[in-house]
Enzyme design. Structure first.
Site, mmCIF file in Angstrom:
data_model
loop_
_atom_site.group_PDB
_atom_site.id
_atom_site.type_symbol
_atom_site.label_atom_id
_atom_site.label_comp_id
_atom_site.label_asym_id
_atom_site.label_seq_id
_atom_site.Cartn_x
_atom_site.Cartn_y
_atom_site.Cartn_z
ATOM 1 N N GLY A 1 45.081 35.844 51.270
ATOM 2 C CA GLY A 1 44.784 37.205 51.704
ATOM 3 C C GLY A 1 43.512 37.693 51.022
ATOM 4 O O GLY A 1 43.192 37.257 49.913
ATOM 5 N N CYS B 1 45.889 36.809 42.460
ATOM 6 C CA CYS B 1 44.853 37.542 43.184
ATOM 7 C C CYS B 1 43.510 36.851 42.995
ATOM 8 O O CYS B 1 43.174 36.437 41.878
ATOM 9 C CB CYS B 1 44.801 38.984 42.651
ATOM 10 S SG CYS B 1 43.610 40.032 43.492
ATOM 11 N N LEU B 2 42.747 36.755 44.074
ATOM 12 C CA LEU B 2 41.414 36.158 43.979
ATOM 13 C C LEU B 2 40.493 36.962 43.066
ATOM 14 O O LEU B 2 39.520 36.434 42.557
ATOM 15 C CB LEU B 2 40.793 36.029 45.377
ATOM 16 C CG LEU B 2 41.511 35.064 46.321
ATOM 17 C CD1 LEU B 2 40.864 35.097 47.707
ATOM 18 C CD2 LEU B 2 41.526 33.657 45.764
#
Length: 183
Positions: free
Chosen positions: A55, A103-104
């Site tokens: 995402g 999370c990126l």
């Protein structure tokens, strides 16, 4: 929208990391869905695939528009990615579950977060068509995580175990003061 799932030498877009003020800004609604929005979605998908993510919200790349891209099964070539423009959660289930999130924008940090198990979300697709889906499990979690980004909230803000949070952030070189706890 189909996008080549290949590894590039570098990401198309620069993903901002925890501590960057851009991640704390709220995104604005997209009023006109055109080729530039569709191209942005394609570039975001390629960047997400290149970074091994599932995402990505536009705020993570410093663009403050309500656009998120999701593909919970990026290794499955027949799985069509989701593009959500102006997403809005209309319903949260009473049942919640705890699951590890990453999370990126905070590479290497994985922590438990409690979220509603099922949601209903309305949005527009990349052609401006109004859509509504019911999501549960991983998809519900990813949608909630990415919509949080559009509101300037990061998953670490929702972590309840403060000691674990502080330790994992320090291990990866992130500053604990960048977290805005929502407890």
């Amino acid at each position: 929208m189909t996008i080549e799932r290949q590894k590039l030498d570098h990401s198309l877009l620069n993903i901002h990391h925890l501590g960057d003020k851009d991640l704390r800004k709220s995104a604005k609604r997209i009023s006109k869905i055109d080729d530039s929005i569709r191209q942005l979605a394609r570039d975001m998908l390629q960047t997400m695939y290149n970074s091994n993510g599932i995402g990505l919200a536009s705020t993570q790349i410093g663009i403050h528009k309500q656009l998120i891209v999701i593909n919970c099964e990026p290794e499955t070539s027949t799985n069509t990615p989701l593009i959500l423009i102006n997403p809005k959660i209309n319903y949260y289930s009473q049942e919640s579950c705890v699951m590890e999130e990453g999370c990126l924008s905070i590479p290497g940090v994985y922590l438990d977060v409690t979220r509603p198990e099922m949601i209903q979300v309305s949005f527009k697709d990349e052609y401006g068509k109004p859509c509504q889906i019911e999501a549960s499990d991983l998809l519900a979690r990813v949608i909630q995580h990415e919509i949080d980004h559009l509101n300037g909230v990061m998953f670490v803000d929702r972590v309840k175990n403060d000691l674990d949070l502080t330790t994992k952030l320090q291990e990866q070189g992130f500053n604990r003061e960048s977290v805005k706890s929502l407890k």
